[in-house]
Scaffold this motif. Structure first.
Motif, mmCIF file in Angstrom:
data_model
loop_
_atom_site.group_PDB
_atom_site.id
_atom_site.type_symbol
_atom_site.label_atom_id
_atom_site.label_comp_id
_atom_site.label_asym_id
_atom_site.label_seq_id
_atom_site.Cartn_x
_atom_site.Cartn_y
_atom_site.Cartn_z
ATOM 1 N N ASN A 163 18.565 84.903 16.251
ATOM 2 C CA ASN A 163 18.628 84.773 17.714
ATOM 3 C C ASN A 163 19.638 83.704 18.144
ATOM 4 O O ASN A 163 19.387 82.926 19.046
ATOM 5 C CB ASN A 163 17.250 84.460 18.298
ATOM 6 C CG ASN A 163 16.240 85.544 18.017
ATOM 7 O OD1 ASN A 163 16.587 86.720 17.934
ATOM 8 N ND2 ASN A 163 14.994 85.162 17.846
ATOM 9 N N GLY A 164 20.770 83.661 17.438
ATOM 10 C CA GLY A 164 21.824 82.713 17.779
ATOM 11 C C GLY A 164 21.549 81.282 17.369
ATOM 12 O O GLY A 164 22.298 80.379 17.712
ATOM 13 N N GLN A 165 20.475 81.054 16.619
ATOM 14 C CA GLN A 165 20.108 79.700 16.206
ATOM 15 C C GLN A 165 20.144 79.602 14.684
ATOM 16 O O GLN A 165 19.677 80.500 13.985
ATOM 17 C CB GLN A 165 18.699 79.375 16.713
ATOM 18 C CG GLN A 165 18.278 77.956 16.460
ATOM 19 C CD GLN A 165 16.922 77.663 17.089
ATOM 20 O OE1 GLN A 165 16.156 78.560 17.422
ATOM 21 N NE2 GLN A 165 16.620 76.387 17.244
ATOM 22 N N ALA A 166 20.712 78.518 14.173
ATOM 23 C CA ALA A 166 20.781 78.311 12.728
ATOM 24 C C ALA A 166 19.425 77.847 12.205
ATOM 25 O O ALA A 166 18.819 76.931 12.754
ATOM 26 C CB ALA A 166 21.845 77.275 12.384
ATOM 27 N N LEU A 167 18.928 78.521 11.174
ATOM 28 C CA LEU A 167 17.690 78.120 10.508
ATOM 29 C C LEU A 167 18.032 77.740 9.076
ATOM 30 O O LEU A 167 18.701 78.497 8.375
ATOM 31 C CB LEU A 167 16.677 79.267 10.505
ATOM 32 C CG LEU A 167 16.164 79.748 11.845
ATOM 33 C CD1 LEU A 167 15.227 80.929 11.648
ATOM 34 C CD2 LEU A 167 15.448 78.625 12.576
ATOM 35 N N TYR A 168 17.604 76.584 8.672
ATOM 36 C CA TYR A 168 17.837 76.125 7.311
ATOM 37 C C TYR A 168 16.609 76.445 6.482
ATOM 38 O O TYR A 168 15.490 76.085 6.856
ATOM 39 C CB TYR A 168 18.137 74.618 7.297
ATOM 40 C CG TYR A 168 19.345 74.293 8.131
ATOM 41 C CD1 TYR A 168 20.630 74.483 7.625
ATOM 42 C CD2 TYR A 168 19.200 73.843 9.429
ATOM 43 C CE1 TYR A 168 21.744 74.205 8.397
ATOM 44 C CE2 TYR A 168 20.304 73.568 10.214
ATOM 45 C CZ TYR A 168 21.572 73.745 9.692
ATOM 46 O OH TYR A 168 22.669 73.489 10.469
ATOM 47 N N LEU A 169 16.804 77.113 5.366
ATOM 48 C CA LEU A 169 15.706 77.511 4.492
ATOM 49 C C LEU A 169 15.759 76.694 3.215
ATOM 50 O O LEU A 169 16.836 76.386 2.706
ATOM 51 C CB LEU A 169 15.810 78.999 4.149
ATOM 52 C CG LEU A 169 15.816 79.966 5.327
ATOM 53 C CD1 LEU A 169 15.970 81.393 4.824
ATOM 54 C CD2 LEU A 169 14.547 79.828 6.143
ATOM 55 N N GLU A 170 14.592 76.343 2.704
ATOM 56 C CA GLU A 170 14.531 75.621 1.439
ATOM 57 C C GLU A 170 13.471 76.218 0.535
ATOM 58 O O GLU A 170 12.461 76.732 1.000
ATOM 59 C CB GLU A 170 14.312 74.130 1.658
ATOM 60 C CG GLU A 170 13.065 73.769 2.430
ATOM 61 C CD GLU A 170 12.987 72.293 2.731
ATOM 62 O OE1 GLU A 170 13.020 71.480 1.787
ATOM 63 O OE2 GLU A 170 12.882 71.956 3.916
#
Length: 86
Positions: free
Chosen positions: A8-15
């Motif tokens: 949705n146009g937002q950066a999500l950082y996954l770990e």
């Protein structure tokens, strides 16, 4: 790893779990028990046998820990860090 995805146009950082376990001070079994109880963020599936957590959700969980619990966790992590230096 970590991986960044755009949703949705937002950066999500996954770990991955190793990073999450290190940051929270939880054991793997404790983390999955808390997930089952709805008290810890659920992982995101990245494939058949690969999951990761949204970093901001883990950050929020850590931030919302009771102060005493958070202090105990910090102490444990500091002790583990010192033990690894020896």
């Amino acid at each position: 790893f970590p991986v960044t995805i755009i949703k949705n146009g937002q950066a999500l950082y996954l770990e991955r779990s190793k990073s999450v376990l290190k940051r929270t001070g939880l054991s793997k079994s404790a983390m999955y028990r808390l997930i089952g109880e709805g008290k810890f963020p659920s992982p995101v599936s990245l494939g058949a046998r690969m999951v990761a957590w949204v970093s901001t959700e883990v950050d929020d969980w850590i931030r919302n820990l009771p102060v005493a619990t958070n202090e105990v966790r910090k102490a444990k992590m500091a002790h583990a860090h010192d033990a690894n230096r020896r």
